[in-house]
Design an enzyme around this catalytic site. Structure first.
Site, PDB file in Angstrom:
ATOM      1  N   TYR A   1       0.835  -1.221   0.000  1.00 35.39           N
ATOM      2  CA  TYR A   1       0.000   0.000   0.000  1.00 35.39           C
ATOM      3  C   TYR A   1       0.866   1.267   0.000  1.00 35.39           C
ATOM      4  O   TYR A   1       0.360   2.355  -0.274  1.00 35.39           O
ATOM      5  CB  TYR A   1      -0.957   0.039   1.198  1.00 35.39           C
TER       6      TYR A   1
ATOM      7  N   HIS B   1       0.634 -11.975   2.169  1.00 38.47           N
ATOM      8  CA  HIS B   1      -0.424 -11.232   1.469  1.00 38.47           C
ATOM      9  C   HIS B   1      -1.225 -12.098   0.485  1.00 38.47           C
ATOM     10  O   HIS B   1      -2.441 -11.993   0.404  1.00 38.47           O
ATOM     11  CB  HIS B   1       0.189 -10.020   0.748  1.00 38.47           C
TER      12      HIS B   1
HETATM   13  P1  NAP Z   1     -14.141  -1.390   1.005  1.00 37.94           P
HETATM   14  O1  NAP Z   1     -13.735  -1.175   2.407  1.00 37.94           O
HETATM   15  O2  NAP Z   1     -15.158  -2.438   0.699  1.00 37.94           O
HETATM   16  O3  NAP Z   1     -14.682  -0.035   0.343  1.00 37.94           O
HETATM   17  C1  NAP Z   1     -13.958   1.161   0.412  1.00 37.94           C
HETATM   18  C2  NAP Z   1     -14.733   2.230  -0.360  1.00 37.94           C
HETATM   19  O4  NAP Z   1     -15.962   2.511   0.313  1.00 37.94           O
HETATM   20  C3  NAP Z   1     -13.969   3.544  -0.430  1.00 37.94           C
HETATM   21  O5  NAP Z   1     -14.244   4.113  -1.692  1.00 37.94           O
HETATM   22  C4  NAP Z   1     -14.598   4.369   0.689  1.00 37.94           C
HETATM   23  O6  NAP Z   1     -14.560   5.749   0.382  1.00 37.94           O
HETATM   24  C5  NAP Z   1     -16.022   3.892   0.645  1.00 37.94           C
HETATM   25  N1  NAP Z   1     -16.689   4.008   1.946  1.00 37.94           N
HETATM   26  C6  NAP Z   1     -16.224   3.568   3.140  1.00 37.94           C
HETATM   27  N2  NAP Z   1     -17.142   3.744   4.119  1.00 37.94           N
HETATM   28  C7  NAP Z   1     -18.200   4.336   3.526  1.00 37.94           C
HETATM   29  C8  NAP Z   1     -19.456   4.776   4.012  1.00 37.94           C
HETATM   30  N3  NAP Z   1     -19.799   4.622   5.286  1.00 37.94           N
HETATM   31  N4  NAP Z   1     -20.321   5.346   3.119  1.00 37.94           N
HETATM   32  C9  NAP Z   1     -19.990   5.472   1.814  1.00 37.94           C
HETATM   33  N5  NAP Z   1     -18.817   5.076   1.302  1.00 37.94           N
HETATM   34  C10 NAP Z   1     -17.929   4.506   2.144  1.00 37.94           C
HETATM   35  O7  NAP Z   1     -12.871  -1.703   0.070  1.00 37.94           O
HETATM   36  P2  NAP Z   1     -11.322  -2.015   0.221  1.00 37.94           P
HETATM   37  O8  NAP Z   1     -10.539  -0.790   0.500  1.00 37.94           O
HETATM   38  O9  NAP Z   1     -10.966  -2.830  -0.980  1.00 37.94           O
HETATM   39  O10 NAP Z   1     -11.216  -3.017   1.476  1.00 37.94           O
HETATM   40  C11 NAP Z   1     -10.997  -2.604   2.813  1.00 37.94           C
HETATM   41  C12 NAP Z   1      -9.586  -2.901   3.268  1.00 37.94           C
HETATM   42  O11 NAP Z   1      -9.297  -4.301   3.168  1.00 37.94           O
HETATM   43  C13 NAP Z   1      -8.483  -2.269   2.415  1.00 37.94           C
HETATM   44  O12 NAP Z   1      -8.386  -0.886   2.611  1.00 37.94           O
HETATM   45  C14 NAP Z   1      -7.302  -3.077   2.863  1.00 37.94           C
HETATM   46  O13 NAP Z   1      -6.854  -2.641   4.141  1.00 37.94           O
HETATM   47  C15 NAP Z   1      -7.905  -4.467   2.912  1.00 37.94           C
HETATM   48  N6  NAP Z   1      -7.727  -5.231   1.643  1.00 37.94           N
HETATM   49  C16 NAP Z   1      -6.927  -6.333   1.670  1.00 37.94           C
HETATM   50  C17 NAP Z   1      -6.740  -7.078   0.515  1.00 37.94           C
HETATM   51  C18 NAP Z   1      -5.869  -8.302   0.568  1.00 37.94           C
HETATM   52  O14 NAP Z   1      -5.492  -8.822  -0.495  1.00 37.94           O
HETATM   53  N7  NAP Z   1      -5.556  -8.792   1.746  1.00 37.94           N
HETATM   54  C19 NAP Z   1      -7.361  -6.716  -0.686  1.00 37.94           C
HETATM   55  C20 NAP Z   1      -8.202  -5.601  -0.683  1.00 37.94           C
HETATM   56  C21 NAP Z   1      -8.382  -4.872   0.483  1.00 37.94           C
HETATM   57  P3  NAP Z   1     -13.602   6.816   1.132  1.00 37.94           P
HETATM   58  O15 NAP Z   1     -12.207   6.270   1.106  1.00 37.94           O
HETATM   59  O16 NAP Z   1     -13.783   8.035   0.338  1.00 37.94           O
HETATM   60  O17 NAP Z   1     -14.095   6.966   2.546  1.00 37.94           O
END
Ligand code: NAP
Length: 263
Positions: free
Chosen positions: A38, A96
């Protein structure tokens, strides 16, 4: 492990990322998820440092990227991650993906070494199918503490949830809002409207009902707070059943990476 954490993928502007982490911790979050890939470990560390919360009360997780999974690179890059984060140890260090330089017999003893040296409290895996988890359990001295996989109403991971229960590890849901896609689904919207809450809260409450830890990524204080408030939402059995029924078997992250998700 606190069951609602803050995700940080693509929270790339260092000042903004540090501010999101600080805001979340001061609101009550006690779990922060980052990864080497990241590129924000230093900013996450700054946010933790800036918050009026003691480091020992924060559950901090990072992940070793797939190109760093040769044993000597696991150790060297984990040490570099701690340096960037500004901590002596992390609470959880994940593999990862089971990809790239991953070789269980070579990679995992290096994770055991990091546990023995006190640089991580626990070992986790991410994007592992059941057979990968079982192989890791055979090779590691440390327990497999958690498997972090994409989990949300369109990718419900029922097989992995049962596997986690059977084998005694935690499931951590990444992309718990399906990267925003859940907001447009009729059932999620309906349940949210009936309870006067946001669709994000419905998705997170559904995961909590399944006993899965969630790490939604949110940047602004409003989103961070909205997600935090999901903790007081308890869905009715009928609402849970309606969401259970919308299973679509669809992943949002690297959908071509591996066969048919982890179902
Ligand atoms: P997510 O959490 O499903 O969605 C994030 C999106 O939703 C962002 O655009 C965020 O916008 C928006 N959002 C968040 N809360 C909200 C709310 N209450 N109302 C409206 N919109 C909202 O997606 P993700 O980032 O893919 O997954 C979460 C975390 O999981 C990652 O950040 C990472 O730490 C981890 N991850 C791990 C892997 C892996 O391979 N291990 C892969 C993907 C993700 P804003 O940013 O503008 O608030």
């Amino acid at each position: 492990m606190p069951t609602l954490g803050l995700g940080t993928w693509e929270n790339e502007d260092p000042a903004q990322c540090a501010e999101s982490v600080r805001t979340a911790l001061e609101m009550g979050y006690r779990h922060v998820d980052t990864a080497q890939i990241y590129g924000n470990e230093a900013a996450v560390g700054e946010g933790i440092d800036a918050a009026a919360v003691d480091r020992e009360n924060v559950f901090l997780a990072t992940k070793v990227w797939i190109s760093n999974l040769a044993p000597e690179d696991v150790v060297a890059t984990a040490e570099a991650s701690l340096e960037k984060l500004g901590v002596d140890a992390v609470d959880l260090l994940y593999v990862h993906w089971p990809a790239g330089e991953y070789d269980p017999e070579e990679t995992l003893p290096a994770f055991d070494e990091l546990v023995d040296r006190g640089l991580t409290e626990r070992v986790g895996v991410s994007n592992f199918e059941p057979h990968h988890v079982e192989r890791a359990m055979d090779v590691l001295d440390a327990p497999v503490f958690a498997n972090q996989v994409e989990t949300h109403p369109f990718c419900q991971q029922s097989t992995l949830r049962a596997h986690a229960d059977e084998h005694g590890y935690e499931l951590v849901a990444y992309s718990p809002l399906a990267r925003g896609s859940v907001f447009d689904h009729d059932v999620v919207r309906d349940v949210a409207a009936a309870r006067d809450v946001s669709p994000a809260q419905v998705s997170l409450a559904w995961l909590a009902e399944k006993g899965v830890t969630a790490i939604p990524k949110a940047t602004s204080e409003a989103h961070i707070r909205d997600n935090w408030e999901s903790r007081s939402l308890e869905l009715s059995a009928e609402a849970v059943a309606r969401i259970d029924a919308i299973e679509r078997h669809r992943r949002e992250v690297n959908p071509d990476f591996g066969p048919d998700a982890w179902e």
